[in-house]
Write a protein that holds these residues in place. Structure first.
Motif, PDB file in Angstrom:
ATOM      1  N   ASP A 241      36.299  40.315  66.614  1.00  0.00           N
ATOM      2  CA  ASP A 241      35.050  41.272  67.788  1.00  0.00           C
ATOM      3  C   ASP A 241      35.363  42.815  66.777  1.00  0.00           C
ATOM      4  N   GLU A 242      36.331  43.655  66.256  1.00  0.00           N
ATOM      5  CA  GLU A 242      36.341  45.121  65.855  1.00  0.00           C
ATOM      6  C   GLU A 242      36.119  44.495  65.253  1.00  0.00           C
ATOM      7  N   LEU A 243      36.825  43.339  64.259  1.00  0.00           N
ATOM      8  CA  LEU A 243      36.636  43.516  62.923  1.00  0.00           C
ATOM      9  C   LEU A 243      34.901  42.677  62.200  1.00  0.00           C
ATOM     10  N   THR A 244      34.938  42.055  62.496  1.00  0.00           N
ATOM     11  CA  THR A 244      33.336  41.671  62.329  1.00  0.00           C
ATOM     12  C   THR A 244      31.936  43.085  62.549  1.00  0.00           C
ATOM     13  N   HIS A 245      32.773  43.707  64.286  1.00  0.00           N
ATOM     14  CA  HIS A 245      31.624  44.542  63.809  1.00  0.00           C
ATOM     15  C   HIS A 245      32.197  46.187  62.751  1.00  0.00           C
ATOM     16  N   GLN A 246      33.032  45.660  62.097  1.00  0.00           N
ATOM     17  CA  GLN A 246      32.905  46.522  61.453  1.00  0.00           C
ATOM     18  C   GLN A 246      32.228  46.433  60.334  1.00  0.00           C
ATOM     19  N   LEU A 247      32.669  44.975  59.727  1.00  0.00           N
ATOM     20  CA  LEU A 247      32.092  44.442  58.484  1.00  0.00           C
ATOM     21  C   LEU A 247      30.809  44.332  58.321  1.00  0.00           C
TER      22      LEU A 247
END
Length: 702
Positions: free
Chosen positions: A405-411
């Protein structure tokens, strides 16, 4: 082989029951992993971790670890102090229970610790069992309580002459005593433990390591923001002290660990997840019963990608290091692969990824990654007392979801800086994937081709004939004009030539994809034949020496630096093995006139200082020379005989071997290349300005 059958009975009298701490002394490796240096340091970690558990609960703000000259270690904290009241079930004080009873403590679900590193209740008692002497003092309720043990047995030491394990010892017989030895100010609490390792268990040659202790203390200080850890070494002539205190947590830790140039900023991801676990708990009658308990796992991760290809991943459970990973690391890596595969498929046209390309793998993503992954939750399951591998299966899914969730949001962030960093990161990962594909091709062409085979090596390579790798040399030559002269000057039996056109790509700033698509860089990697980056295999290298032969001017020095950056970044084992050299062509040729029986001679000098020395020597001897003195501005100005005599012939040339010996560590070497060749201009400008102040204008040969 003959099997001999022994006719002996096997009955209950052959069975042994080890009571109390006897089992620990009989099989110490079961509890501390080994009895070498690693096991000795593990004893220190057990005591330190108990103090850090107090800090995790918010009761402790300072810990002091001291290495004493008598080979003892003390750990002091200002936590709540070990309970001193009597444990009703055994009739002993809390201090004695903690240090003499296996599987005793406040971390079995009694509510004292929401998350802790100590889980099995054996850490302190194991250290006690393996110590020739252990002293503990507890500040609590305005008093200081003390107790001593010898090899796990409580009693009194007579320290009237000296304070050491060999002092006269009287064990308690009828009942134990937790002595009151002093008073403290109101509100002061804490625990002090000092132990001497038992050299009946550990080899006398092992000792506590300052560097290992300092690294572990620094790690803990990073993971518990606001905690102060003092590390003191009193063993030398002068005391050594380090005070460790960090407020930035895992982000500061990643910035401390990362040594290469940055592709992304340091990203911090946090989250939590719940799961149901069946545990055994004591009921009102003191019997264990299975109970379903809802657990909450907190996940915190900081990560950052750099221009390098090495991976530095540190993982922790309740701030206990898990160097061999476990389910939390598996969930982290699984999430990375899932997210990046999805992102690269989504941007395949932009990234020029075709159906022919192989799929992104974990190693492509992990290249250049520095990350700290930490989870906190009650009662984790480890594989063994050394806690090197987390075994709780539900944590994989919790960590995986948080990171996904966090990495997808960051990218997918719409912020300008985040979009630029994400684009660079995806390009780097695709470049690593293509480098892996290229490595397979390089290995296929790495073996020498004979006359009956076709070679896919670059056409401009003038190869040598020998198959002896140790004897072969590859000259990387600046410019085609120098190549023509070098071809006539070389020994084609063992000397190969590869020309490059001017200044190659600065690989310190470029992505892996750019490096592989650059004609000069890819040609060098292909000719060496051992792959690149993490796939580089030194044994596959086609040449024993690689010699950088550039002009003796500023441009030549710049080209040599660019080539060295390529080798350091993508073929580092060649540098570490000392197989990279710089040719040293002469700067001047002095023609000496014939006098008497002496024929006309040519003398070469390699620096302005050397030329001046020669001039003084000639003037003193009265030997005349021809004016003007020839000053070589490039390799192309030499004829073949001159180039062979001065630069290429092993009998008369001078080579400079390029090694990492001048740098204290690999990190220092990384920092040097980043300073000289990296994207950040300001530090390089400061370096040049400071260096210019030390330069004498008379030294400039222009």
């Amino acid at each position: 082989m003959r099997v001999v059958v022994k006719n002996e009975e096997y009955t209950a009298r052959h069975l042994s029951v080890l009571e109390g701490l006897e089992a620990v002394r009989k099989r110490p490796g079961m509890y501390i992993g080994s009895t070498d240096h690693r096991g000795l340091m593990h004893c220190v970690w057990e005591i330190i971790d108990n103090a850090i558990d107090e800090a995790l609960e918010g009761y402790c703000s300072e810990i002091t670890v001291t290495l004493h000259p008598d080979r003892s270690v003390s750990v002091a904290d200002n936590g709540r102090g070990i309970p001193i009241d009597t444990v009703k079930s055994v009739g002993l004080s809390g201090v004695e229970v903690v240090f003499t009873k296996l599987h005793a403590g406040g971390k079995f679900g009694g509510g004292s610790y929401s998350s802790s590193g100590g889980l099995h209740g054996v850490g302190a008692s194991v250290v006690n069992a393996l110590s020739a002497r252990l002293d503990v003092e507890v500040d609590r309720g305005g008093k200081t309580y003390a107790m001593s043990f010898r090899r796990g047995e409580p009693g009194r030491f007579d320290d009237s002459k000296q304070h050491e394990p060999s002092s006269p010892f009287t064990p308690f017989t009828d009942s134990s005593e937790l002595a009151v030895v002093g008073k403290t100010r109101k509100g002061v609490s804490g625990t002090r433990v000092r132990f001497w390792a038992d050299f009946q268990i550990f080899p006398k040659s092992v000792d506590f390591s300052w560097d290992t202790l300092l690294e572990r203390a620094r790690q803990s200080a990073f993971l518990v923001p606001g905690l102060t850890i003092n590390v003191v070494d009193l063993r030398g002539a002068e005391p050594v002290k380090e005070k460790l205190h960090y407020e930035g947590g895992v982000v500061d830790y990643v910035d401390f660990l990362a040594k290469d140039g940055a592709v992304t900023a340091t990203w911090r991801f946090t989250g939590q997840g719940s799961y149901i676990e069946t545990v055994q708990q004591l009921d009102g009658k003191g019997r264990l019963q299975p109970v379903d308990v809802e657990r909450t796992c907190e996940v915190e991760c900081a990560l950052r990608w750099g221009v390098g290809y090495e991976t530095n991943l540190r993982s922790f459970v309740n701030i206990i290091a898990t160097p061999k990973g476990g389910t939390h690391v598996a969930g982290f890596e699984q999430a990375l692969v899932k997210v990046f595969r999805k992102q690269i498929d989504k941007n395949s046209r932009k990234l020029k990824v075709t159906a022919k390309d192989s799929r992104i793998e974990k190693d492509d993503i992990m290249a250049g990654l520095t990350a700290v992954v930490t989870v906190r939750f009650p009662e984790p399951q480890f594989e063994g007392q050394t806690k090197e591998i987390l075994g709780t299966p539900q944590i994989r899914q919790v960590v995986g979801k948080v990171i996904t969730d966090e990495l997808t949001h960051q990218l997918n962030s719409s912020k300008r800086d985040d979009k630029q960093q994400s684009a660079l990161l995806l390009e780097k990962i695709v470049g690593e994937m293509k480098a892996r594909q290229s490595a397979r091709i390089h290995k296929e062409i790495s073996r020498r081709k004979n006359a009956l085979e076709t070679s896919s090596l670059p056409a401009k390579l003038a190869d040598c004939r020998t198959n002896d790798v140790e004897a072969s040399e590859l000259f990387i030559v600046e410019g085609d004009s120098a190549l023509g002269t070098a071809k006539s000057a070389r020994s084609s039996e063992f000397q190969a030539l590869l020309p490059i056109r001017g200044k190659i790509l600065n690989v310190q700033k470029a992505s892996t994809a750019d490096v592989l698509s650059n004609a000069e860089c890819s040609a060098i990697i292909q000719v060496i034949g051992a792959g690149s980056g993490r796939t580089f295999d030194l044994e596959q290298a086609r040449y024993g020496k690689v010699i950088l032969m550039t002009d003796a001017d500023v441009d030549g020095a710049h080209i040599r630096t660019l080539l060295l950056t390529l080798f350091f970044r993508y073929m580092r084992p060649m540098v570490e093995a000392g197989r990279i050299y710089a040719a040293v062509p002469p700067l001047h040729r002095v023609e000496l006139a014939a006098t008497g029986r002496k024929k006309k001679e040519y003398v070469y000098t390699y620096s302005e200082a050397e030329l001046q020395q020669l001039m003084k020597k000639l003037a003193k001897s009265g030997r005349a020379h021809k004016e003007p003195i020839q000053r070589y501005k490039g390799l192309g100005e030499m004829d073949a005989d001159q180039l062979a005599e001065t630069t290429m012939d092993p009998s008369g040339r001078m080579l400079r071997r390029i090694t990492l010996a001048d740098e204290p560590s690999l990190e220092q070497a990384e920092a040097t290349f980043e300073l000289l060749m990296g994207s950040v201009v300001a530090p390089r400008k400061e370096f040049i300005v400071n260096g210019a102040k030390k330069l004498d204008l008379q030294d400039i040969d222009a």
